[in-house]
Design a protein around this motif. Sequence first.
Motif, short mmCIF file in Angstrom:
data_model
loop_
_atom_site.label_atom_id
_atom_site.label_comp_id
_atom_site.label_asym_id
_atom_site.label_seq_id
_atom_site.Cartn_x
_atom_site.Cartn_y
_atom_site.Cartn_z
N PRO A 1 -78.53 7.68 -18.46
CA PRO A 1 -77.55 6.60 -18.35
C PRO A 1 -78.24 5.27 -18.12
N LYS A 2 -77.54 4.20 -18.34
CA LYS A 2 -78.12 2.87 -18.18
C LYS A 2 -78.41 2.55 -16.72
N ASN A 3 -77.54 2.98 -15.82
CA ASN A 3 -77.65 2.59 -14.42
C ASN A 3 -77.96 3.77 -13.49
N GLY A 4 -78.55 4.82 -14.05
CA GLY A 4 -78.98 5.95 -13.25
C GLY A 4 -80.44 6.25 -13.55
N TYR B 1 -66.27 16.04 -23.32
CA TYR B 1 -65.45 14.82 -23.39
C TYR B 1 -66.34 13.63 -23.07
N THR B 2 -65.88 12.44 -23.38
CA THR B 2 -66.61 11.22 -23.05
C THR B 2 -65.77 10.38 -22.09
N SER B 3 -66.46 9.57 -21.32
CA SER B 3 -65.77 8.75 -20.33
C SER B 3 -66.56 7.49 -20.05
N ILE B 4 -65.85 6.42 -19.75
CA ILE B 4 -66.52 5.18 -19.33
C ILE B 4 -66.70 5.17 -17.81
N GLU C 1 -71.97 -2.80 -15.81
CA GLU C 1 -71.54 -2.27 -17.10
C GLU C 1 -72.25 -0.95 -17.42
N ASP C 2 -71.50 0.06 -17.77
CA ASP C 2 -72.05 1.36 -18.18
C ASP C 2 -71.70 1.64 -19.63
N PHE C 3 -72.49 2.51 -20.25
CA PHE C 3 -72.15 2.99 -21.58
C PHE C 3 -71.29 4.24 -21.46
#
Length: 377
Positions: A199-202, A240-243, A263-265
């Motif tokens: 992830p972008k922020n992990g 599934y996908t999630s914001i 902001e996350d992807f």
Amino acid sequence: MSRSGQIVILIILLMLNVPWLSDVIGLKEPHPLHGESTKLDMPELSVKSFWAGDLQQGVDEYLRTNFLLRGLAIRTRNEIDYSIFSEYHAKSIISGQEGYLFEENYILAALGLDSISTDSIIARVSKLSQLSLTTGIPVLVVLAPGKGSYFKEFLPLSYLKKEWSVENRMLTVWSKALKSKLNVLDLHSYFSTKPNVFPKNGIHWSEWVQVEAINLISDALVEILPDSLKPARLVIDSSYTSIYMEGTDEDIEKGLNLWRDLEDFEAKYYVAHWEEMPVESRPRVLLVGDSYAWGLVNKGLLMHGYTSSEFWFYNAAVHGPFVEEKGASPQTIHGFTSRDEFEDVIAQFDAVVLLSTDANLSRFPFNFPTIHFNEQQ
């Protein structure tokens, strides 16, 4: 004294006594902080500590760290410093290009700036191989991916300009040394071409990657275990996908303790369940690893994938479904005092899994097993 003066003094006294009053009344801290807790217990009152000055200092530290609105104050400071100066107060956190968050050791690993000598790596591998031969227990080394290597194009420019950088040198040397001596599962290479592994922020591998890693490790264990033993796998029912990030997918962001939501992807997640496997058919596994192993452990790997298994976090703290004193050292849990006794403990497992991300390869395998006998790694 005037009425207003009495009210001011009362308010000041109330604020000074908020920490212990909140404990007595049971008030919860609003906006608690993420990360390592710094709260302290109220110091014990004694004549000796009072005259020595220890009590006063202890009370001062207690009031400072247990202030009910401390979380609100720290988040506000962090938000101001981040918004105005782009400054973080979380240890080793570095912002890369386009706002990607990294920890410094992952950047150093990606650029080969954390290297140790090849001879040291070969010596460590030899000791692991010797342990496997002596105990008769197979060892599986799992090389996990690292965020710096995966998102190299988003690393800070200041690091990309450093001299003497050699791309993933530690991973290359470890891979060559291991393959001639031990069983290796190279998840670093396996996931290198797959999308959204981090992830972008992990900082840890994404939640869906952890599920696939569990199954890949189980499949690798099948190859080295007796036919009578087989780890259970996670059966993926759907995805599934999630914001909205789940699990560890924004662990760095949480550690920043800001007011804002960065902001996350969009992220992928699995709905999965453990396949049914008789307890007697599942292996007893010793997992030794860094924080990347926690995601697997928290998904029930030790209880449902294996049986009566243990996780030695950095080879220093023992965890497991049947470990009573969680976090105690391996020596404390198992009581060994000599190499022979240690090897007897290892021989009680069906396999040993050693797991590390590339950022920790300079420390890998975390002094296993040499630390227990004051030997050099």
